[in-house]
Scaffold this motif. Structure first.
Motif, PDB file in Angstrom:
ATOM      1  N   TYR A 180       0.834  -1.212   0.000  1.00  0.00           N
ATOM      2  CA  TYR A 180       0.000   0.000   0.000  1.00  0.00           C
ATOM      3  C   TYR A 180       0.864   1.255   0.000  1.00  0.00           C
ATOM      4  O   TYR A 180       0.670   2.167  -0.810  1.00  0.00           O
ATOM      5  CB  TYR A 180      -0.919  -0.028   1.215  1.00  0.00           C
ATOM      6  N   TYR A 181       1.822   1.338   0.922  1.00  0.00           N
ATOM      7  CA  TYR A 181       2.617   2.565   1.013  1.00  0.00           C
ATOM      8  C   TYR A 181       3.615   2.684  -0.128  1.00  0.00           C
ATOM      9  O   TYR A 181       4.012   3.797  -0.493  1.00  0.00           O
ATOM     10  CB  TYR A 181       3.270   2.695   2.395  1.00  0.00           C
TER      11      TYR A 181
ATOM     12  N   GLY B 183       2.832   2.254  -3.123  1.00  0.00           N
ATOM     13  CA  GLY B 183       2.058   2.982  -4.127  1.00  0.00           C
ATOM     14  C   GLY B 183       1.930   4.466  -3.834  1.00  0.00           C
ATOM     15  O   GLY B 183       1.725   5.270  -4.737  1.00  0.00           O
ATOM     16  N   TRP B 184       2.073   4.850  -2.577  1.00  0.00           N
ATOM     17  CA  TRP B 184       1.980   6.278  -2.246  1.00  0.00           C
ATOM     18  C   TRP B 184       3.264   7.044  -2.561  1.00  0.00           C
ATOM     19  O   TRP B 184       3.241   8.268  -2.711  1.00  0.00           O
ATOM     20  CB  TRP B 184       1.668   6.471  -0.753  1.00  0.00           C
TER      21      TRP B 184
END
Lengths: 280, 476
Positions: free
Chosen positions: B130-131, B133-134
């Motif tokens: 998830y992170y 992708g940030w």
């Protein structure tokens, strides 16, 4: 010792996870920029368009119902597999930088899968005792005319934003340079992407695009690759029949290497707002 | 008729535990400069697993210097898309070696393999994914601001979810462009040290992640180090308060994820069997070593007997024992010290007049064990209703009206989480509005996801981990 005779690849369509020839039995010659023969690509027909839409519609519930995390993992897997075939694509696209950018683009969009709703959805502070939340959902089956000027990076740049949110796609590949699209389909077919999420047709855009634009089971139409303004206008008119969401051809040439932003994803989203009363 | 379970042990041979570990500083495992060695044990057997370093002042200096060097020269100015690729690599490496890490986690922590395998490790990988992708999308995370990293982050994590807490700390910090020095808990250092091996496999630039092991003193040296720009701590409210005092007057940014005493509110229209599963999951998951555990059951008076009968029947089926057995529900208590604290507070519960109940249960001879226990007849004044026990001990209180439930639920200095069980959607939303807690689970409990912010109100700390909000803790 004589030079080894190469085994050449047959380039076919990609529909519902399989690689059929055109139902019409037709093909057309694809040449290199120097005019040398490369391959006989399948010349898709109206029936192929309709088969592709059926496959895309069938894949929609499963793909849009998958978790965003799962879709992100699969898009990242596409990047991994494309990286593994970097040399092949660099030869086909005759441009290593384009291939590298295409790989990175899949990574960029993979990261968006579980963030789009966080950036493009929100809680609404309505004036009353209600829970009220707006969240984006995919619009459905999206027809895409891929850009002719960038057969791999351009294609990935229009395709990934469509499917990342859960839409399924029917792509009309760049007419004169369709081979990277079919090779990309080979990557998609082995990346755990469910069959039918992406369908790729090669052939004459002027012949197939109207069937796509007029198809009543298509929800949106991406005209990025339509160079002829008159054809674009006709397609947009045809799309009005069932009120397809239409993304018009770009007014200016697109720099496919630039960071894409979120516009292409947003173009194929519906916003759903849910109300629920609050009270003990 | 009763069917016995056959033993179903997960093999420990999948993981190679070294006899001793150094510190992970500047991309290399290094010997201690002034730290001393201590032993980490398996809480289910009390066997020594390995020797690790209790990092001293010079060790912490080196780690902070390595993180600063990496921040200035290798990480801060790396394009976000490149940082993303490193984090995606780490996510994939975790997925590839997840069973090995799950087994190691169960051995060092005492938690059941079913949980480390099916909850912890999948969440660890998902957090990095998830992170990752940030990292190249920061401007979308904080609209209207120019996102910039803070610098060197000092991160101190607890022993209840060692690798998951590491992921919650490291993934957003790196995505935002910070470098980190992380101190795992004294009793559970091993998975962090194996994570350091993954950083090497990922070719992560040296110094971006540094791991220093040790106990409270090492943690204090780290968070008070002048070379640190950001402090993130997960642990007890007591230590959190001390850290807040220590950083006062500095320019250090601070986020704290501390204790809790969550109310799990069961209304009379709740489906009893589902609620009972939720109560069990809420308090006995991970031996109750969960800051957001549903440690106070608030059950509506009219259904209290029915719910408690069903709860006791369910508790009688819980299997307590070998963490590596795939049928185990409740594993070992993490340490002798924690076991002593759980025993002490439980004795206080009895002494203050609450009624104690636990299902008959055989416990292994060696190791640290505590039978899942409930107390009924608990009042709000009882210590077991006010203090965090951090073990498999549930305090049961009753209420008559929704307003009383809310009043009791909020009657705590903590505010991390809460649970609501009812078939009525409008009631869920109205009660959730009134609960002073950072996470409210409705008709479920102890659910975690990298996209969902987690963190507390009041003395449960400040800042959120997970989601877009989780990034803000690491952006200037």
């Amino acid at each position: 010792m004589p030079e080894r005779l190469a085994v050449r690849k047959t380039y076919k369509l990609f529909i519902g996870g399989a690689f059929p020839r055109s139902e019409s039995g037709r093909s057309y010659v694809v040449t290199s920029v120097d005019g040398d023969f490369l391959a006989n690509a399948a010349l898709a027909s109206r029936k192929d368009v309709r088969d592709a839409v059926v496959a895309a519609r069938k894949a929609f519930p499963g793909w849009s119902g998958a978790t965003a995390y799962n879709r992100g993992q699969i898009l990242y897997r596409i990047a991994e597999l494309l990286e593994g075939r970097r040399d092949q694509f660099s030869t086909e696209a005759r441009d290593r930088a384009q291939v590298d950018a295409a790989i990175d683009r899949w990574v960029w969009y993979a990261g968006w899968a579980d963030k789009l709703a966080q950036v493009y959805g929100n809680a609404n502070p309505v004036a009353g005792p209600y829970f009220n939340l707006s969240a984006p959902e995919p619009t459905g089956v999206v027809g895409i005319v891929a850009p002719p000027d960038s057969p791999l990076l351009g294609l990935v740049s229009v395709l990934a934003p469509v499917i990342v949110s859960g839409n399924t796609a029917v792509v009309l590949a760049a007419e004169e340079r369709p081979l990277p699209a079919i090779s990309l389909a080979e990557v998609l077919a082995t990346a755990d992407l469910p069959g039918g999420v992406v369908n790729v047709l090669t052939g004459r855009v002027a012949e197939t695009a109207p069937w796509l634009a007029g198809h009543l089971d298509v929800n949106a139409l991406d005209l990025t690759g339509v160079a002829d303004p008159e054809l674009a206008a006709t397609l947009e008119r045809d799309a009005a029949e069932n009120l397809k969401r239409v993304l018009r051809p770009p007014a200016e040439p697109v720099d496919w290497y630039a960071e894409p932003g979120i516009d292409r994803m947003v173009a194929y989203l519906e916003t759903k707002t849910v109300w629920h009363p609050k009270g003990v | 008729m009763r069917f016995e379970y056959a033993p179903a042990p997960e093999s420990a041979s999948i993981v190679d535990i070294r006899s001793s570990y150094g510190l992970f500083v500047g991309g290399e495992f290094t010997d201690a400069k002034d730290g001393e060695l201590f032993k980490t044990i398996n809480p289910a057997s009390e066997d020594v697993l390995a020797e690790v370093v209790s990092a001293g002042p010079s060790d912490v200096d080196s780690a902070v210097a390595a993180a600063r060097d990496a921040y200035d020269n290798r990480w801060r100015d790396l394009p976000g898309a490149e940082r993303a690729k490193y984090l995606f690599r780490l996510a994939r490496l975790i997925q590839e070696r997840s069973r090995e890490l799950a087994v190691l986690e169960s051995i060092d922590n005492g938690k059941p393999i079913r949980e480390s395998r099916d909850v912890d490790l999948p969440l660890v990988a998902a957090h990095f994914f998830y992170y990752a992708g940030w990292a190249d999308k920061l401007r979308y995370a904080v609209p209207g601001r120019q996102p910039r990293p803070i610098g060197v982050a000092a991160q101190v994590i607890p022993w209840n979810f060692p690798l998951l807490m590491l992921a919650w700390k490291i993934a957003p910090a790196l995505a935002a462009g910070n470098t980190v020095v992380l101190k795992p808990a004294e009793t559970t250092p091993l998975t962090a040290l194996h994570f350091a091996q993954l950083c090497q496999q990922a070719d992560l630039p040296p110094g971006v992640v540094n791991i220093v092991t040790g106990a409270g003193e090492t943690g204090r040296l780290l968070v008070e180090h002048p070379g640190v720009d950001k402090v993130a701590f997960t642990g007890s409210t007591e230590v959190g308060r001390a850290i807040a005092r220590a950083v006062a007057g500095t320019r250090k940014r601070l986020t704290l994820e501390l204790g809790g005493k969550a109310a799990n509110i069961v209304f009379d229209d709740a489906p009893v069997d589902q609620a009972v599963e939720g109560i069990v999951n809420g308090i006995f998951f991970n031996q109750g070593h969960v800051c957001c555990a549903g440690s106070r059951l608030l059950v509506q008076e009219s259904v209290a007997d029915e719910v408690l009968d069903a709860l006791k029947r369910r508790m009688a089926t819980l299997r307590v024992g070998d963490p590596l057995d795939k049928n185990t529900d409740v594993g070992a208590i993490n340490s002798a010290a924690q076991l002593a604290r759980i025993r002490e507070l439980s004795d206080v519960g009895t002494a203050e007049g609450a009624q104690r109940w636990s299902a008959p249960c055989e416990l292994p001879e060696r190791g640290f064990w505590f039978v899942p226990t409930i107390f009924t007849g608990v009042s709000q004044a009882h210590r077991i209703a006010r203090e965090e026990i951090f073990g498999p001990v549930l305090s049961v209180l009753t209420f008559r009206t929704p307003a009383e439930a809310v009043e009791k639920a909020n009657n705590t200095p903590y505010g991390l989480s809460a649970g609501v069980w009812t078939e009525k959607g409008s009631r869920i939303l109205a009660i959730a509005d009134q609960l002073r807690a950072g996470v409210v689970w409705a008709n479920t409990f102890n659910k975690f996801d990298p996209t969902a912010p987690f963190g507390g109100y009041k003395e449960s700390g400040y800042g959120r981990e997970g989601g877009r909000q989780g990034l803000e803790a690491y952006l200037a």
